[in-house]
Design a protein around this motif. Structure first.
Motif, short mmCIF file in Angstrom:
data_model
loop_
_atom_site.label_atom_id
_atom_site.label_comp_id
_atom_site.label_asym_id
_atom_site.label_seq_id
_atom_site.Cartn_x
_atom_site.Cartn_y
_atom_site.Cartn_z
N PHE A 66 57.04 67.64 51.00
CA PHE A 66 58.18 68.42 50.22
C PHE A 66 57.78 68.22 48.80
O PHE A 66 57.61 69.64 48.37
CB PHE A 66 59.21 68.37 50.80
N GLU A 67 56.75 67.11 48.44
CA GLU A 67 56.06 67.30 46.70
C GLU A 67 55.62 66.91 46.53
O GLU A 67 55.16 65.72 47.64
CB GLU A 67 57.52 66.89 46.07
N THR A 68 54.56 66.88 45.76
CA THR A 68 53.29 66.83 45.53
C THR A 68 52.81 65.55 45.25
O THR A 68 53.24 65.57 43.37
CB THR A 68 52.20 67.12 45.44
N ALA A 69 52.29 64.47 44.64
CA ALA A 69 52.54 63.52 43.42
C ALA A 69 51.53 64.09 42.36
O ALA A 69 50.03 64.87 42.80
CB ALA A 69 51.73 62.16 44.06
N THR A 70 52.13 63.91 40.83
CA THR A 70 51.31 64.09 39.41
C THR A 70 49.88 63.49 39.73
O THR A 70 48.91 63.80 39.54
CB THR A 70 51.63 64.02 39.06
N HIS A 71 50.24 62.17 40.50
CA HIS A 71 49.01 60.86 40.16
C HIS A 71 49.35 59.92 40.74
O HIS A 71 50.37 59.93 41.45
CB HIS A 71 49.17 60.26 38.75
N GLY A 72 48.28 59.07 41.54
CA GLY A 72 48.67 58.10 42.32
C GLY A 72 48.56 58.72 43.56
O GLY A 72 47.74 60.21 43.87
N GLU A 73 48.90 56.96 44.25
CA GLU A 73 48.56 58.06 46.17
C GLU A 73 49.55 57.04 47.23
O GLU A 73 50.17 56.27 46.13
CB GLU A 73 47.05 57.44 46.18
N ILE A 74 49.48 57.82 48.12
CA ILE A 74 50.88 57.27 48.90
C ILE A 74 50.55 57.46 50.43
O ILE A 74 49.12 58.23 50.67
CB ILE A 74 51.56 58.45 48.83
N LYS A 75 50.38 56.28 50.60
CA LYS A 75 49.44 56.22 52.25
C LYS A 75 51.17 55.68 53.12
O LYS A 75 51.76 55.19 52.98
CB LYS A 75 48.52 54.20 51.97
N LEU A 76 49.90 55.83 54.43
CA LEU A 76 50.95 55.67 55.68
C LEU A 76 50.36 54.83 56.56
O LEU A 76 49.20 55.75 57.19
CB LEU A 76 51.09 56.74 56.24
N ASP A 77 50.69 53.75 56.76
CA ASP A 77 49.81 52.98 57.99
C ASP A 77 48.28 53.15 57.45
O ASP A 77 47.50 52.69 58.33
CB ASP A 77 49.62 53.40 59.45
#
Length: 372
Positions: A66-77
């Motif tokens: 519901f929000e977008t990261a300004t910088h960096g990465e989010i990973k799932l599995d």
């Protein structure tokens, strides 16, 4: 800084949720989340705890999509999900306001996420029955949300988050609207279900008791940074800095200056001149200002229980309160009028009158010299 230092070392194959140098800004200038590094294994119950505006809910919303990261990465599995829309992440969500569709029955509310995933009718019915039975709401499928109490609606919201059998469930202050007794019951229910089903949970709250009783680990947020990430007992017994010590549980502080550090002990001269021995946590050299932290239940004033060799300080009793299982004594010591002592209600416990002059003490390992 603290977020990186406090992380438990895990192998990459063990990682299920990962935040990698994630930042978030709404105006392009102020960072609400600052360089967040966080990993979670499958099946963990992790709570993000902190005051309003600390960044915990923003992290949850970025994970949800519901929000977008300004910088960096989010990973799932192991899979980057920054550009995957919320409905395709396969994540269950539970909110404080339940977010149930008022025009639908309870069964229809639970059917909706299954229909979106194009699950057949017979499978849908079986999954709905199982989910409602899990939260003890099996007899309420034909009712509408307005016909249920707040606690029942929250159970339905939980069932809806679990009905499509997600591997990850996010919860944002889900029990905030419930009364104390029902909230405690639901804390137990949610924890039990999470462990029985083996699901991974990210739980956001500002309630420290909730965090300590429900979590495998707690991430304490302040000013967009994880101040400490640890199991509940470690967080309470071994706070990493003054913020965590003050935010988690009740805590006493005394101001002073480090005189010397030797053999793992910091000798601190308090501002009123008294000397005490502490465990050095955020201090490294003589002359440093420090805030000393002692939990109320670690302080003793019964002479028969004070151990030999322990530094004692003179104190004046300001207030003595009977609370059933414990006595709560407020004293003036070393210039602090709000120093609290908690003692269990035992036959040998001394009852004190306001104005009484006493000596108090504690073990050096229970006293931590933190940042000033």
């Amino acid at each position: 800084m603290y977020g990186e230092l406090a992380l438990t070392t895990r192998t990459s194959s063990d990682t299920f949720v990962e935040f990698e140098r994630v930042q978030k800004s709404y105006d392009g200038e102020t960072l609400v989340v600052k360089d967040l590094n966080l990993t979670m294994p499958k099946g963990e119950f992790l709570t993000m705890l902190g005051p309003s505006g600390s960044g915990k809910t923003t992290c949850l919303m970025m994970l949800a999509g519901f929000e977008t990261a300004t910088h960096g990465e989010i990973k799932l599995d192991g899979r980057p999900i920054n550009n995957i829309p919320p409905h395709k992440r396969g994540i269950g969500m539970v909110f404080q306001n339940y977010a149930l569709f008022p025009h639908m029955t309870i069964a229809e509310n639970l059917s909706f996420p299954l229909e979106v995933r194009k699950i057949g009718k017979s499978d849908r019915e079986a999954k709905i029955k199982r989910a409602l039975d899990m939260v003890e709401m099996g007899a309420f499928g034909g009712r509408r949300p307005a016909q249920l109490s707040g606690g029942q609606q929250q159970r339905v919201a939980l069932a809806r988050a679990l009905v499509f059998e997600p591997e990850l469930v996010l919860m944002d202050e889900p029990l905030g609207a419930l009364d104390k007794q029902l909230r405690e019951k639901m804390q137990f229910e949610i924890t039990r279900l999470a462990h029985e089903l083996g699901i991974t949970v990210v739980y956001v709250t500002h309630d420290q008791t909730e965090a300590l009783t429900m979590s495998d680990r707690v991430a304490v947020f302040n000013d967009g940074v994880i101040q400490q990430l640890a199991p509940p007992d470690e967080l309470y017994e071994q706070p990493a800095n003054s913020f965590v010590a003050q935010f988690i549980g009740e805590n006493n502080t005394l101001e002073g200056e480090v005189q010397e550090i030797r053999d793992g002990i910091a000798v601190v001269r308090l501002d009123d001149g008294g000397l005490i021995d502490c465990k050095p946590v955020n201090v490294s050299r003589p002359g440093e200002r420090t805030r000393v932290s002692i939990r109320p239940e670690r302080v003793e004033f019964n002479k028969s229980r004070l151990q030999k060799g322990v530094h004692t300080l003179k104190a004046e009793v300001m207030e003595f309160i009977y609370m059933g299982d414990i006595f709560r004594t407020r004293v003036r010591v070393a210039g602090n009028d709000e120093f609290i002592i908690k003692t269990r209600n035992a036959p040998d416990q001394v009852r004190l009158e306001p104005g009484a002059q006493i000596e108090i003490g504690w073990l050096p390992e229970d006293c931590r010299a933190l940042d000033a």
